[in-house]
Scaffold this motif. Structure first.
Motif, PDB file in Angstrom:
ATOM      1  N   ASP A   6     -35.702  10.506  31.978  1.00 41.38           N
ATOM      2  CA  ASP A   6     -35.458  11.943  31.998  1.00 41.38           C
ATOM      3  C   ASP A   6     -36.109  12.669  30.833  1.00 41.38           C
ATOM      4  O   ASP A   6     -36.209  13.902  30.850  1.00 41.38           O
ATOM      5  CB  ASP A   6     -33.951  12.227  31.999  1.00 41.38           C
ATOM      6  CG  ASP A   6     -33.336  12.100  33.379  1.00 41.38           C
ATOM      7  OD1 ASP A   6     -34.096  11.940  34.347  1.00 41.38           O
ATOM      8  OD2 ASP A   6     -32.094  12.139  33.486  1.00 41.38           O
TER       9      ASP A   6
ATOM     10  N   GLU B  27     -43.285  14.992  32.829  1.00 38.01           N
ATOM     11  CA  GLU B  27     -43.644  14.725  34.227  1.00 38.01           C
ATOM     12  C   GLU B  27     -43.473  13.235  34.472  1.00 38.01           C
ATOM     13  O   GLU B  27     -43.845  12.420  33.615  1.00 38.01           O
ATOM     14  CB  GLU B  27     -45.092  15.126  34.524  1.00 38.01           C
ATOM     15  CG  GLU B  27     -45.380  16.618  34.372  1.00 38.01           C
ATOM     16  CD  GLU B  27     -44.645  17.455  35.413  1.00 38.01           C
ATOM     17  OE1 GLU B  27     -44.297  16.898  36.477  1.00 38.01           O
ATOM     18  OE2 GLU B  27     -44.421  18.654  35.158  1.00 38.01           O
TER      19      GLU B  27
ATOM     20  N   ALA C 167     -34.773   8.950  44.789  1.00 40.08           N
ATOM     21  CA  ALA C 167     -35.679   9.455  45.819  1.00 40.08           C
ATOM     22  C   ALA C 167     -36.703  10.416  45.224  1.00 40.08           C
ATOM     23  O   ALA C 167     -37.869  10.446  45.648  1.00 40.08           O
ATOM     24  CB  ALA C 167     -34.880  10.139  46.927  1.00 40.08           C
ATOM     25  N   SER C 168     -36.292  11.202  44.220  1.00 40.30           N
ATOM     26  CA  SER C 168     -37.228  12.136  43.584  1.00 40.30           C
ATOM     27  C   SER C 168     -38.338  11.410  42.834  1.00 40.30           C
ATOM     28  O   SER C 168     -39.386  11.999  42.537  1.00 40.30           O
ATOM     29  CB  SER C 168     -36.472  13.069  42.636  1.00 40.30           C
ATOM     30  OG  SER C 168     -36.015  12.368  41.484  1.00 40.30           O
ATOM     31  N   LEU C 169     -38.122  10.117  42.524  1.00 41.53           N
ATOM     32  CA  LEU C 169     -39.140   9.290  41.858  1.00 41.53           C
ATOM     33  C   LEU C 169     -39.926   8.446  42.855  1.00 41.53           C
ATOM     34  O   LEU C 169     -40.724   7.595  42.467  1.00 41.53           O
ATOM     35  CB  LEU C 169     -38.479   8.380  40.833  1.00 41.53           C
ATOM     36  CG  LEU C 169     -37.813   9.053  39.633  1.00 41.53           C
ATOM     37  CD1 LEU C 169     -37.016   8.041  38.817  1.00 41.53           C
ATOM     38  CD2 LEU C 169     -38.854   9.740  38.756  1.00 41.53           C
TER      39      LEU C 169
ATOM     40  N   ARG D 153     -29.624  19.905  34.331  1.00 40.11           N
ATOM     41  CA  ARG D 153     -31.051  20.241  34.357  1.00 40.11           C
ATOM     42  C   ARG D 153     -31.414  21.095  33.146  1.00 40.11           C
ATOM     43  O   ARG D 153     -32.435  20.849  32.478  1.00 40.11           O
ATOM     44  CB  ARG D 153     -31.382  20.973  35.656  1.00 40.11           C
ATOM     45  CG  ARG D 153     -32.839  21.436  35.751  1.00 40.11           C
ATOM     46  CD  ARG D 153     -33.091  22.202  37.039  1.00 40.11           C
ATOM     47  NE  ARG D 153     -32.199  23.342  37.165  1.00 40.11           N
ATOM     48  CZ  ARG D 153     -32.386  24.501  36.541  1.00 40.11           C
ATOM     49  NH1 ARG D 153     -33.426  24.664  35.717  1.00 40.11           N
ATOM     50  NH2 ARG D 153     -31.548  25.507  36.717  1.00 40.11           N
TER      51      ARG D 153
ATOM     52  N   ASP E  26     -37.174   4.786  47.558  1.00 41.33           N
ATOM     53  CA  ASP E  26     -36.348   4.968  48.755  1.00 41.33           C
ATOM     54  C   ASP E  26     -35.302   3.869  48.816  1.00 41.33           C
ATOM     55  O   ASP E  26     -35.633   2.695  48.960  1.00 41.33           O
ATOM     56  CB  ASP E  26     -37.244   4.928  50.003  1.00 41.33           C
ATOM     57  CG  ASP E  26     -36.475   5.246  51.268  1.00 41.33           C
ATOM     58  OD1 ASP E  26     -35.385   5.834  51.157  1.00 41.33           O
ATOM     59  OD2 ASP E  26     -36.957   4.898  52.359  1.00 41.33           O
TER      60      ASP E  26
ATOM     61  N   ALA F 232     -30.185  10.161  45.248  1.00 39.92           N
ATOM     62  CA  ALA F 232     -31.041  11.348  45.304  1.00 39.92           C
ATOM     63  C   ALA F 232     -32.012  11.381  44.127  1.00 39.92           C
ATOM     64  O   ALA F 232     -33.186  11.754  44.285  1.00 39.92           O
ATOM     65  CB  ALA F 232     -30.179  12.604  45.314  1.00 39.92           C
ATOM     66  N   ARG F 233     -31.543  11.005  42.942  1.00 41.56           N
ATOM     67  CA  ARG F 233     -32.417  10.992  41.777  1.00 41.56           C
ATOM     68  C   ARG F 233     -33.545   9.986  41.948  1.00 41.56           C
ATOM     69  O   ARG F 233     -34.701  10.244  41.597  1.00 41.56           O
ATOM     70  CB  ARG F 233     -31.609  10.679  40.515  1.00 41.56           C
ATOM     71  CG  ARG F 233     -30.718  11.816  40.062  1.00 41.56           C
ATOM     72  CD  ARG F 233     -29.737  11.369  38.984  1.00 41.56           C
ATOM     73  NE  ARG F 233     -30.421  10.810  37.829  1.00 41.56           N
ATOM     74  CZ  ARG F 233     -30.944  11.532  36.842  1.00 41.56           C
ATOM     75  NH1 ARG F 233     -30.871  12.848  36.871  1.00 41.56           N
ATOM     76  NH2 ARG F 233     -31.526  10.947  35.820  1.00 41.56           N
TER      77      ARG F 233
END
Length: 442
Positions: A266, A270, A142-144, A343, A147, A139-140
């Motif tokens: 992290d 941005e 995918a946020s970047l 977060r 895929d 999931a992390r």
């Protein structure tokens, strides 16, 4: 069959050797894996096993390496930082202070796991590592824009072990490997252990000098390129989209594989371009860990790559360490990462570092020490010392006052950073650091 084989000769196939020795194929597989792990033989995909061309084990530090002064030896910097007692200050180290880390979240995760199934406390992990942590990583990524499936992710004991496994799979002694100059100093130490031929390319604020990068690829034909993408270590530079595209085009044209280390991602306010996202994990292998943001004690790294590369990497990890991080470490990290506390922790770290960077930079500038650039995030400042000062001598002087610094040439393959030094802003607030620097610069 002949009783001896020389360098470069092919070993019998697993089935043929098992039949000749009257043992099971599994016994031969285990024997070949052990010989490969020790560097005696090499596996060639689709071709079999061959006697290695060199009698030197691949992880022995290369014979004939010139002896460097201990102040510019990466092992010296690492050892001094790791062995520092409470009285020693470490502005040259590569991690955050303990009280900057999410200790309460880690304690909650450990307490929860202490009440869980006993297998988490005692058993080996699965071959790919914890399914829960791999799903979190999927999931992390995918946020970047990367895929991938959880099956394309392999957990390792650390980010360093991730690179080590990839080098074991892809490198032979003497292969050329391209690094940024400067780069993370343990890249250099690990590549020397693998007897690679290290080639540096100058770093710019937007990534490697791309014209020089293309020229080096044409001249040297490197097998690998190892880099940080998000926030570069030690410079704090950020890869531009234009440089990323040209870099990947050059890598494809020269059949070079890229290892992208995302350990500092992290810390970015941005996300910047990720080579793995632009390339789709075709020839880019992404690695990372949580040693810098969560815990260097509960360690786990990871590799994200195409499926055909993950399978041999799993075998190598089993052969050399019988798997990656234990279930306890991986499940601890998965719990912290899936809670809202992570977060908030990262947001607090970014804010705290955003205040520390200019404050420390101003103090350094009053001593005539100038940052190469002001990074977008992270905790490193790559700085130039005043005219006439050398980082080795400054580091030696500071060490006499129990202050461990990181001289520039530790990070430079070409030894071209004698006037540079990396500072960790999170460890620079103690006035003794500036006092030791002031004495050393006189």
């Amino acid at each position: 069959m002949a009783r001896t084989l020389g360098p470069g000769q092919r070993l019998p196939s697993i089935r043929a050797f098992a039949a000749a020795m009257r043992v099971s194929p599994a016994t031969v597989v285990e024997a070949y894996d052990r010989l490969a792990a020790e560097g005696v033989i090499r596996a060639r995909r689709g071709s079999g096993f061959y006697v290695a061309d060199t009698a030197l084990p691949p992880l022995a530090l290369a014979a004939g390496e010139p002896r460097r002064p201990r102040a510019v030896d990466p092992f010296w910097v690492s050892r001094q930082s790791l062995d520092a007692d409470a009285a020693t200050l470490t502005p040259g180290c590569g991690w955050l202070p303990a009280d900057w880390m999410p200790q309460d979240a880690l304690r909650r995760a450990v307490r929860a796991l202490a009440r869980s199934d006993g297998a988490v406390l005692t058993d080996y992990s699965a071959a790919r590592g914890s399914a829960a942590l791999r799903r979190v990583l999927q999931a992390r990524l995918a946020s970047l824009g990367i895929d991938t499936s959880s099956e394309q992710i392999l957990l390792t004991s650390s980010g360093t072990q991730a690179i080590d496994l990839i080098c074991r799979m892809l490198l032979r002694p003497g292969d050329a490997v391209l690094v940024d100059d400067p780069c993370y100093f343990n890249f250099l130490a690990l590549l020397r252990a693998h007897q690679a031929r290290i080639v540096g390319v100058p770093m710019t604020p937007a990534g490697p000098d791309i014209a020089r990068f293309e020229a080096v690829l044409a001249a040297e034909r490197p097998r690998l390129y190892i880099t940080n993408s998000g926030l570069h270590n030690p410079t704090g530079a950020t890869l531009s989209l234009q440089t990323a595209h040209r870099l990947l085009n050059a890598a494809a044209a020269h059949d070079m594989i890229v290892i992208e280390d995302d350990i500092y991602g992290d810390f970015e306010p941005e996300p910047s371009p990720r080579l793995a996202a632009l390339d789709g994990l075709a020839r880019v292998i992404l690695i990372g860990s949580f040693s810098k943001t969560l815990s260097a004690s509960v360690r786990s790294g990871y590799i994200a790559a195409q499926p055909d590369w993950i399978e041999p990497l799993i075998d190598l990890q089993i052969a050399t360490g019988f798997g990656g991080p234990g279930q306890f470490a991986a499940e601890t990290l998965a719990q912290v990462l899936t809670g809202g506390s992570y977060r908030k922790h990262i947001e607090e770290l970014r804010s705290r570092l955003a205040r520390a960077r200019p404050r420390v930079a101003a103090r350094l500038q009053r001593l005539g020490i100038t940052p190469w650039l002001m990074p977008r995030g992270g905790f490193h400042l790559w700085c130039r010392l005043p005219e006439g000062c050398t980082a080795i001598e400054v580091a030696r002087s500071a060490m006499e006052h129990d202050v461990v610094l990181a001289p520039g040439d530790v990070f430079s393959a070409a030894q071209s950073a004698a006037a540079m030094m990396r500072f960790n802003v999170a460890h620079c607030d103690d006035q003794r650091v500036m006092a030791a620097l002031e004495r050393a610069l006189k």
